[in-house]
Scaffold this motif. Structure first.
Motif, PDB file in Angstrom:
ATOM      1  N   ALA B 234       0.852  -1.177   0.000  1.00 50.17           N
ATOM      2  CA  ALA B 234       0.000   0.000   0.000  1.00 50.17           C
ATOM      3  C   ALA B 234       0.885   1.222   0.000  1.00 50.17           C
ATOM      4  O   ALA B 234       1.942   1.224   0.626  1.00 50.17           O
ATOM      5  CB  ALA B 234      -0.907   0.013   1.233  1.00 50.17           C
ATOM      6  N   GLY B 235       0.500   2.233  -0.721  1.00 52.03           N
ATOM      7  CA  GLY B 235       1.297   3.451  -0.726  1.00 52.03           C
ATOM      8  C   GLY B 235       0.907   4.331  -1.888  1.00 52.03           C
ATOM      9  O   GLY B 235      -0.046   4.030  -2.624  1.00 52.03           O
ATOM     10  N   THR B 236       1.649   5.423  -2.064  1.00 47.92           N
ATOM     11  CA  THR B 236       1.335   6.296  -3.186  1.00 47.92           C
ATOM     12  C   THR B 236       1.871   5.666  -4.461  1.00 47.92           C
ATOM     13  O   THR B 236       2.772   4.818  -4.422  1.00 47.92           O
ATOM     14  CB  THR B 236       1.991   7.677  -3.014  1.00 47.92           C
ATOM     15  N   LEU B 237       1.337   6.115  -5.582  1.00 49.53           N
ATOM     16  CA  LEU B 237       1.811   5.578  -6.852  1.00 49.53           C
ATOM     17  C   LEU B 237       3.280   5.917  -7.050  1.00 49.53           C
ATOM     18  O   LEU B 237       4.032   5.138  -7.630  1.00 49.53           O
ATOM     19  CB  LEU B 237       0.985   6.158  -8.003  1.00 49.53           C
ATOM     20  N   ASP B 238       3.696   7.085  -6.541  1.00 52.09           N
ATOM     21  CA  ASP B 238       5.103   7.467  -6.687  1.00 52.09           C
ATOM     22  C   ASP B 238       6.017   6.498  -5.946  1.00 52.09           C
ATOM     23  O   ASP B 238       7.058   6.107  -6.441  1.00 52.09           O
ATOM     24  CB  ASP B 238       5.320   8.892  -6.163  1.00 52.09           C
ATOM     25  N   ASP B 239       5.594   6.118  -4.736  1.00 48.64           N
ATOM     26  CA  ASP B 239       6.365   5.118  -3.991  1.00 48.64           C
ATOM     27  C   ASP B 239       6.555   3.863  -4.825  1.00 48.64           C
ATOM     28  O   ASP B 239       7.649   3.310  -4.913  1.00 48.64           O
ATOM     29  CB  ASP B 239       5.636   4.706  -2.701  1.00 48.64           C
ATOM     30  N   LEU B 240       5.461   3.446  -5.401  1.00 48.41           N
ATOM     31  CA  LEU B 240       5.515   2.191  -6.146  1.00 48.41           C
ATOM     32  C   LEU B 240       6.318   2.337  -7.425  1.00 48.41           C
ATOM     33  O   LEU B 240       6.992   1.412  -7.854  1.00 48.41           O
ATOM     34  CB  LEU B 240       4.104   1.713  -6.462  1.00 48.41           C
TER      35      LEU B 240
END
Lengths: 287, 328
Positions: B234-240
């Motif tokens: 789970a996380g922001t798209l930027d993290d991913l």
């Protein structure tokens, strides 16, 4: 319409107190083509009985056929009583079984139940609204038979003062009132069966299964009621006092059996609604 | 529309307001022992558009049903907009618009009549604005002209739109949309994305589930990925996007020499494609220019060079262990 406009349509003032959901439910039940057909079929019963009596020359002995049928040719107002007596054992329970069995299971199968519950409507309120609509439908069904019976009876046969079962003679208007009272008693007699149907309906997502189960229970109850060896059981069967409405055609009206009938229905409603409630308020809605 | 001009609502939440959705240890074990959702700690921050991703059967819909009080959790708790569900369902669910496992309406009623029924069931709205709100919702999903037709005659896309209209019968603070693009054509899918963007621009929180990453990737700022009832990430798209480390691809007629150079630069995984003309290496921290210079200095003939970002799609396939259905 822009988003800003849509947002401005925010609810305002106080919450509505109008029974909107009940009206919506009634509209759903009475607007459904199938239920309309069922009402038409019920309305055809007095027509059929009336026409059969008027074209037939056969003599009917008292005690043959549905109650009061021997009196119809003498006074058309009796057609309402005869027709009600004819539909009470089977056709009316069938109609109520269909509508009651469909009540919750039909919405579960269509998936509309999950959207109703997420509006949100509390599960208790769903049951109460559904049950109220069933009671109204039962009353309309019984009144349909009574009113069509009165109309066809007056049209086909002589009418006027009515000699009651007790020998007293009352004016025609009084007989009409009694016919409507009989319809009301018949409607209340179905309260137990409707509650049973509603309870069954909470156990399945297949409406036909709930309908069939309810009708089978109605028939089983009457079969048990006809077995003398089970006399101890009879006072507890929801169909036991279904035909007690004959007492309303006496003067004075003996209220003992009628009161037992109402009490019996109250008991069945209480038990069935408790079962429906405990089942419905705890079940996972996965349909 | 008449005189009831109220401040637009919902407004943007204060930064310290509770999450729009918070579950702790949420678990559902169905009779028969099948665990549909296992110890899920889900947080959807206010104002976010959170994608709820996972293959079919990964527990998304069961989770959504528990959020909305339709299914009772075996253990764990649910909070929507700071209030516990199902205890506070009556006060919190009117602020939540939901689409659960596809649209469902009475087939023999018209689209409008179906919405009227839903609106009649809502005790917290003003019935005098019912018609106007229903029209607005129908217009918004482009069903205005088909509103009088029976639901049974609707196409799958129209049914889906009617479901969305039902969720938007009144302004909400949170929208929980389960597979809203299911059954829609590419045009309809675009429209749903636009709708979700509008809702977000308005300050609403949106939790949108899908088994198709591509359909919601463009509108989400966060994602939660499920697999077999558990949260995988789970996380922001930027993290991913950082996790999905891009690789360098070199087109060359001397793959062996290229491999050697790339390894020298620090590539931990480097390989030659099946056609023998392309070399791929995992070099996230080395600029492409430097790679090019090193290759040229080593006399490796370079026909082409570039970054090939491993797509998020590939990352999700890896995370969930199953391909996302791309046929949709």
């Amino acid at each position: 319409m822009s988003l800003a406009e849509q947002v401005r349509l925010e609810p305002l003032r106080r919450p509505s107190r109008a029974p909107r959901l009940l009206l919506s439910e009634l509209w759903l039940v009475f607007g459904r083509r199938r239920n309309q057909v069922l009402l038409v079929v019920l309305a055809l019963v007095p027509v059929l009985v009336g026409v059969a009596i008027s074209v037939s020359t056969a003599e009917v002995e008292p005690g043959q056929g549905p109650p009061f049928i021997d009196r119809v040719s003498g006074n058309g107002l009796f057609l309402a009583f005869t027709a009600l007596a004819a539909v009470v054992p089977f056709l009316l329970p069938l109609v109520m079984g269909v509508v009651a069995g469909d009540a919750v299971a039909g919405e579960a199968q269509a998936g509309t139940l999950r959207y109703l519950l997420t509006v949100p409507v509390s599960r208790t309120r769903v049951l109460l609204v559904k049950y109220a609509a069933l009671m109204v439908f039962g009353l309309v069904a019984a009144l349909t038979v009574a009113l069509v019976g009165l109309a066809v009876g007056v049209a086909l046969f002589p009418s006027g003062e009515v000699t009651l079962l007790s020998g007293t003679t009352v004016p025609a208007a009084s007989a009409v009132v009694r016919a409507l009272l009989v319809a009301a008693y018949v409607a209340v007699s179905l309260a137990g069966l409707s509650a049973v149907g509603l309870a069954v309906s909470t156990f399945t997502e297949v409406p036909v299964a709930a309908m069939a189960t309810t009708v089978v229970l109605a028939i089983t109850s009457q079969i048990l009621d006809a077995i003398p060896q089970l006399g101890w059981l009879h006072p507890f069967l929801f169909s036991h006092h279904w035909l007690a409405f004959g007492d309303l055609v006496r003067d004075p009206v003996p209220t003992g059996t009628l009161a037992s009938g109402l009490l019996l229905q109250a008991g069945w409603v209480a038990i069935s609604m408790a079962v429906a409630w405990s089942r419905f308020t705890t079940k996972d809605v996965t349909s | 529309m008449t005189s009831q001009v109220l401040a637009p609502q919902p407004t943007r939440p204060a930064p310290d307001s509770p999450a729009a959705v918070r579950t702790t240890g949420l678990t559902k074990r169905f009779r028969g022992g099948q665990v549909a959702v296992d110890d899920l700690d889900l947080v959807v921050p206010r104002g976010s558009v959170t994608g709820f991703l996972g293959p079919n059967g990964s527990g998304k819909t069961t989770t959504i049903r528990m959020l909305l009080g339709l299914v009772v959790p075996t253990s764990g708790t649910v909070e929507l907009l700071g209030e516990p569900v199902p205890r506070s369902s009556a006060s919190v669910l009117p602020r939540v618009g939901a689409l659960v496992e596809g649209p469902a309406f009475h087939p023999y009623l018209s689209g409008r009549a179906n919405l009227m029924r839903l609106d009649a069931a809502d005790r917290t709205v003003d019935r005098h604005t019912s018609g106007a709100r229903i029209d607005a919702a129908l217009d918004r999903v482009g069903l205005g002209s088909a509103a009088g037709k029976r639901f049974r005659t609707y196409s799958l896309g129209m049914k889906q739109r009617l479901g969305l209209a039902g969720a938007m019968l009144r302004p909400r603070e949170l929208y929980v949309l389960d597979e809203p693009t299911n059954g829609l054509d590419p045009q309809g899918t675009r429209e749903v994305r636009t709708l979700v963007r509008e809702l977000a621009a308005d300050g609403c929180t949106v939790l949108v589930s899908s088994h198709l990453l591509a359909e919601i990737e463009q509108v989400c700022d966060r994602v939660v990925v499920m697999r077999a009832g558990r949260m995988v990430t789970a996380g922001t798209l930027d993290d991913l996007a950082l996790v999905a480390r891009p690789s360098v691809v070199v087109e060359t007629s001397a793959p062996a020499a290229a491999l050697a150079v790339l390894r020298r630069l620090g590539a931990t995984t480097a390989s030659v494609d099946d056609d023998g003309l392309r070399v791929r290496a995992d070099l996230p921290d080395v600029p492409v220019e430097d790679v090019t210079r090193a290759l040229v200095l080593a006399d490796v003939p370079v026909r082409g060079i570039g970054r090939s970002g491993r797509s998020l799609e590939e990352l999700f396939v890896e995370l969930t262990g199953e391909g996302f259905d791309v046929a949709g």
